[in-house]
Design a protein around this motif. Structure first.
Motif, PDB file in Angstrom:
ATOM      1  N   GLY A 182     -31.545  37.407   3.783  1.00 49.25           N
ATOM      2  CA  GLY A 182     -32.509  37.336   4.870  1.00 49.25           C
ATOM      3  C   GLY A 182     -32.524  35.980   5.536  1.00 49.25           C
ATOM      4  N   ILE A 183     -32.473  34.925   4.731  1.00 45.34           N
ATOM      5  CA  ILE A 183     -32.503  33.573   5.284  1.00 45.34           C
ATOM      6  C   ILE A 183     -31.280  33.309   6.147  1.00 45.34           C
ATOM      7  CG2 ILE A 183     -32.485  31.122   4.709  1.00 45.34           C
ATOM      8  CD1 ILE A 183     -34.016  31.860   2.135  1.00 45.34           C
ATOM      9  N   VAL A 184     -30.109  33.659   5.629  1.00 45.83           N
ATOM     10  CA  VAL A 184     -28.891  33.354   6.389  1.00 45.83           C
ATOM     11  C   VAL A 184     -28.751  34.273   7.601  1.00 45.83           C
ATOM     12  CG1 VAL A 184     -27.202  34.853   5.224  1.00 45.83           C
ATOM     13  CG2 VAL A 184     -26.520  32.594   6.051  1.00 45.83           C
ATOM     14  N   ALA A 185     -29.230  35.517   7.499  1.00 47.59           N
ATOM     15  CA  ALA A 185     -29.203  36.402   8.659  1.00 47.59           C
ATOM     16  C   ALA A 185     -30.097  35.848   9.766  1.00 47.59           C
ATOM     17  CB  ALA A 185     -29.644  37.808   8.266  1.00 47.59           C
ATOM     18  N   LYS A 186     -31.234  35.282   9.381  1.00 49.19           N
ATOM     19  CA  LYS A 186     -32.099  34.632  10.374  1.00 49.19           C
ATOM     20  C   LYS A 186     -31.387  33.462  11.017  1.00 49.19           C
ATOM     21  CE  LYS A 186     -34.902  31.459   9.584  1.00 49.19           C
ATOM     22  NZ  LYS A 186     -34.972  29.977   9.769  1.00 49.19           N
ATOM     23  N   GLU A 187     -30.684  32.659  10.212  1.00 48.24           N
ATOM     24  CA  GLU A 187     -29.945  31.515  10.754  1.00 48.24           C
ATOM     25  C   GLU A 187     -28.864  31.956  11.731  1.00 48.24           C
ATOM     26  OE1 GLU A 187     -30.382  28.054  10.058  1.00 48.24           O
ATOM     27  OE2 GLU A 187     -32.291  28.918   9.440  1.00 48.24           O
ATOM     28  N   LEU A 188     -28.301  33.134  11.502  1.00 49.11           N
ATOM     29  CA  LEU A 188     -27.262  33.667  12.392  1.00 49.11           C
ATOM     30  C   LEU A 188     -27.853  34.362  13.612  1.00 49.11           C
ATOM     31  CD1 LEU A 188     -24.893  35.062   9.616  1.00 49.11           C
ATOM     32  CD2 LEU A 188     -24.285  33.289  11.298  1.00 49.11           C
ATOM     33  N   ALA A 211     -39.613  34.924  -0.779  1.00 49.29           N
ATOM     34  CA  ALA A 211     -39.414  35.993   0.194  1.00 49.29           C
ATOM     35  C   ALA A 211     -40.613  36.119   1.125  1.00 49.29           C
ATOM     36  CB  ALA A 211     -39.151  37.311  -0.521  1.00 49.29           C
ATOM     37  N   ARG A 212     -41.820  36.005   0.577  1.00 47.32           N
ATOM     38  CA  ARG A 212     -43.023  36.086   1.422  1.00 47.32           C
ATOM     39  C   ARG A 212     -43.035  34.974   2.459  1.00 47.32           C
ATOM     40  NH1 ARG A 212     -48.325  37.462  -2.305  1.00 47.32           N
ATOM     41  NH2 ARG A 212     -47.590  39.406  -3.225  1.00 47.32           N
ATOM     42  N   CYS A 213     -42.728  33.754   2.009  1.00 51.02           N
ATOM     43  CA  CYS A 213     -42.734  32.614   2.929  1.00 51.02           C
ATOM     44  C   CYS A 213     -41.682  32.783   4.020  1.00 51.02           C
ATOM     45  CB  CYS A 213     -42.490  31.324   2.154  1.00 51.02           C
ATOM     46  SG  CYS A 213     -42.225  29.895   3.212  1.00 51.02           S
ATOM     47  N   ASN A 214     -40.470  33.129   3.618  1.00 50.66           N
ATOM     48  CA  ASN A 214     -39.394  33.226   4.611  1.00 50.66           C
ATOM     49  C   ASN A 214     -39.621  34.378   5.580  1.00 50.66           C
ATOM     50  OD1 ASN A 214     -37.109  31.187   4.225  1.00 50.66           O
ATOM     51  ND2 ASN A 214     -37.577  31.801   2.125  1.00 50.66           N
ATOM     52  N   LYS A 215     -40.192  35.480   5.101  1.00 53.67           N
ATOM     53  CA  LYS A 215     -40.540  36.551   6.031  1.00 53.67           C
ATOM     54  C   LYS A 215     -41.623  36.072   6.994  1.00 53.67           C
ATOM     55  CE  LYS A 215     -42.260  41.284   6.406  1.00 53.67           C
ATOM     56  NZ  LYS A 215     -42.715  42.507   5.692  1.00 53.67           N
ATOM     57  N   GLY A 216     -42.607  35.343   6.472  1.00 54.46           N
ATOM     58  CA  GLY A 216     -43.659  34.816   7.331  1.00 54.46           C
ATOM     59  C   GLY A 216     -43.106  33.879   8.393  1.00 54.46           C
ATOM     60  N   CYS A 217     -42.178  33.010   8.013  1.00 57.63           N
ATOM     61  CA  CYS A 217     -41.578  32.089   8.986  1.00 57.63           C
ATOM     62  C   CYS A 217     -40.793  32.853  10.050  1.00 57.63           C
ATOM     63  CB  CYS A 217     -40.682  31.087   8.269  1.00 57.63           C
ATOM     64  SG  CYS A 217     -41.585  29.846   7.313  1.00 57.63           S
ATOM     65  N   LEU A 218     -40.125  33.926   9.649  1.00 59.69           N
ATOM     66  CA  LEU A 218     -39.417  34.747  10.632  1.00 59.69           C
ATOM     67  C   LEU A 218     -40.407  35.394  11.592  1.00 59.69           C
ATOM     68  CD1 LEU A 218     -36.921  36.110  11.805  1.00 59.69           C
ATOM     69  CD2 LEU A 218     -37.072  37.822   9.973  1.00 59.69           C
ATOM     70  N   GLN A 219     -41.506  35.883  11.070  1.00 56.97           N
ATOM     71  CA  GLN A 219     -42.520  36.490  11.937  1.00 56.97           C
ATOM     72  C   GLN A 219     -43.099  35.457  12.911  1.00 56.97           C
ATOM     73  OE1 GLN A 219     -44.720  37.963   8.567  1.00 56.97           O
ATOM     74  NE2 GLN A 219     -44.275  40.104   9.067  1.00 56.97           N
ATOM     75  N   LEU A 220     -43.327  34.229  12.437  1.00 59.63           N
ATOM     76  CA  LEU A 220     -43.802  33.175  13.325  1.00 59.63           C
ATOM     77  C   LEU A 220     -42.759  32.860  14.384  1.00 59.63           C
ATOM     78  CD1 LEU A 220     -45.443  30.742  10.743  1.00 59.63           C
ATOM     79  CD2 LEU A 220     -46.634  32.187  12.395  1.00 59.63           C
ATOM     80  N   LEU A 221     -41.502  32.784  13.986  1.00 57.50           N
ATOM     81  CA  LEU A 221     -40.417  32.516  14.926  1.00 57.50           C
ATOM     82  C   LEU A 221     -40.393  33.550  16.042  1.00 57.50           C
ATOM     83  CD1 LEU A 221     -37.725  30.822  15.427  1.00 57.50           C
ATOM     84  CD2 LEU A 221     -36.568  32.675  14.214  1.00 57.50           C
ATOM     85  N   LEU A 222     -40.683  34.813  15.681  1.00 55.06           N
ATOM     86  CA  LEU A 222     -40.644  35.907  16.646  1.00 55.06           C
ATOM     87  C   LEU A 222     -41.980  36.100  17.367  1.00 55.06           C
ATOM     88  CD1 LEU A 222     -38.576  38.452  14.523  1.00 55.06           C
ATOM     89  CD2 LEU A 222     -37.761  36.951  16.349  1.00 55.06           C
TER      90      LEU A 222
END
Length: 521
Positions: A182-188, A211-222
């Protein structure tokens, strides 16, 4: 006696395999009474001690085993694992080196050697060690996971993605590998894939804070702040949360509800985070809440420029009775922040007039002035790829009629001669006292433009209301969102993004063109 010792030892191994550790220890002790120089029994006993948290005792057992058999690979391996778990990566690496030398085909030792190298920031060597492990044992999902981690830190994201996928093929329930994917897919920039991977990781390990934190950061990014802030509450590594999670909700627009509320705000992350979220501290204090701020002493003088009524204390001082105690980075969640309600009372920090006068004098006659910052935190765990290779700034040296100034404190790394000749540095006496950013803030007031990488300098310029351009990787940190050329956090900020290859030189060619337009308009 050797035969008797071996028999007793084998019985102990059976008890250990069955999970009956007390019985196993008793049999190992019996084996050692029969044969005191029995390295395998010593090592097995040390491992049980280690698993029960008796690190000193385990280390003593391993050392005794190695005294009797200096090339016993398993003892070196276990000793290295114990030292690595206790933060002594350098000593652990030496142990794993000995294990690999004693038993070159020991895939696990090569894998753990990679982990020690990774902890030391020697990422390329770590990746090679993981590849060696996989060359010896293909079905080693831990090595694939760790290889992915190292490659991602090196910016080799597609290779990292493939490593995580191989780990998942080897272990379909590998929550950590799904999180890494998930982290690297977000980076890509593969945001849908990233979200699916985080969801799968959480399905397998619902309590995974990573996983909770990184999903949260992705949601904030979006731009999904409602859900994103919830995940962002898990941003601390286990055991490092500075204060307990708070259910407090603070209504910035309702002074009557805030008046008299006693709130302790605690610094929790980097200086840039503190500057970005200090706006909430100011607004809460102005609304009538009684605010105490526990943060780094070096920021106190800068933050006092807000003139907000705040009680200052050291960041380790959490004493007293309060209606709410929150980490500063939790304030956006507590204040119900959404994309269209980001408070931007710019400026909320100010430079000291006496310092501004000093820098006005020092910069007299410089003409148009641009401040530059190309390096952020160099710790590999804090994403050093946000920093910009100095040679990428060379297009700025061709700008005529403009003076360039370094905003970096103690920036002594080698830079191209053409850049060094054009950029004036104040490293010797720049913010050299105990207070952070005092000279930087005053200098910014006398600059016509600030151009910086994603670091605390960007937040300071934005908080001061200075014109600031931030150079970002193609997929940047959550706070800069995606595709936007402006920032809802800082109205005077403009964002410049690399293409999907993170081509910094090309980005600065574009920035140089925009600077000419900016000053000619």
């Amino acid at each position: 006696m050797t035969g008797e010792a071996d028999t007793l030892y084998q019985i102990g191994l059976g008890e250990q395999a069955a999970g009956r550790l007390d019985a196993a220890i008793a049999w190992f002790d019996a084996a050692l009474r029969a044969r005191p120089d029995f390295p395998e029994a010593l090592c097995s006993g040390g491992y049980i001690l280690q698993s029960r948290g008796y690190a000193a005792g385990a280390l003593a057992f391993y050392d005794r085993a190695l005294h009797f058999d200096p090339v016993y690979a398993v003892a070196w391996f276990n000793r290295g694992g114990l030292l690595l778990a206790h933060g002594n990566a350098e000593a652990a690496l030496s142990c794993f080196d000995r294990a690999c030398a004693s038993q070159p085909e020991y895939a696990g030792a090569h894998c753990n050697r990679g982990a020690a190298l990774y902890a030391l920031g020697r990422l390329r060597e770590a990746a090679e060690a993981y590849r060696q492990a996989l060359g010896l044992q293909e079905d080693l999902p831990e090595a694939e996971l760790n290889l992915g981690n190292a490659l991602m830190r090196l910016g080799r994201n597609e290779e990292a993605r493939q490593a995580y996928l191989r780990a998942i093929v080897l272990r379909s329930d590998y929550a950590l590998a799904f999180c890494g994917l998930g982290i690297v897919a977000k980076e890509l920039g593969h945001f849908d894939e990233a979200m699916r991977a985080f969801d799968q990781s959480l399905c397998l390990a619902p309590d995974s804070e990573e996983a909770r934190c990184n999903k949260g950061c992705l949601q904030l990014l979006l731009g999904d702040f409602a859900e994103g802030w919830e995940g962002y509450e898990y941003r601390w590594a286990e055991g490092r949360r500075p204060v307990p999670a708070s259910a407090a909700r603070l209504y910035l627009n309702d002074a009557a509800r805030l008046a008299g509320q006693k709130i302790l705000v605690v610094h929790d992350h980097g200086l840039g985070d503190a500057i970005q979220f200090f706006r909430y501290v100011v607004l809460l204090a102005q609304a009538g809440a009684e605010i105490a701020f526990a943060g780094p002493r070096k920021l106190r003088r800068l933050f006092a420029s807000s003139a907000a009524p705040i009680a200052w204390r050291n960041e380790e001082d959490l004493s007293g009775n309060f209606d709410a105690v929150l980490a500063i980075s939790s304030l956006p969640r507590a204040c119900f922040t959404r994309m269209d309600t980001i408070p931007s009372p710019i400026p909320y920090l100010r430079a000291e007039p006496e310092r501004v006068a000093l820098w006005r004098e020092r910069l007299a006659g410089a003409g148009l002035k641009i401040g530059l910052c190309w390096r952020g935190n160099i710790d590999f765990r804090v994403d050093p790829r946000r920093s910009i290779p100095p040679e990428s700034l060379l297009p700025l040296t061709k700008l005529e009629g403009i003076s360039l100034f370094s905003l970096q404190k103690g920036a002594n790394e080698a830079v191209p001669a053409a850049l060094a000749e054009r950029v004036r540095s104040f490293a010797k006496d720049f913010d050299d006292g105990p207070d952070a950013f005092i000279d930087t803030a005053a200098l910014m007031v006398k600059l016509d433009l600030i151009v910086t990488c994603d670091t605390s300098i960007a937040h300071l310029a934005g908080a001061l209301g200075r014109p600031v351009w931030v150079a970002l990787r193609h997929v940047s940190e959550w706070r800069w969102m995606t595709e936007r050329m402006d920032s809802p956090w800082y109205p005077t900020m403009r964002l410049f993004r690399c293409d999907d290859n993170d081509d910094w030189p090309a980005l600065f060619e574009d920035i140089a063109v925009e600077i000419r337009r900016y000053f000619s308009s």
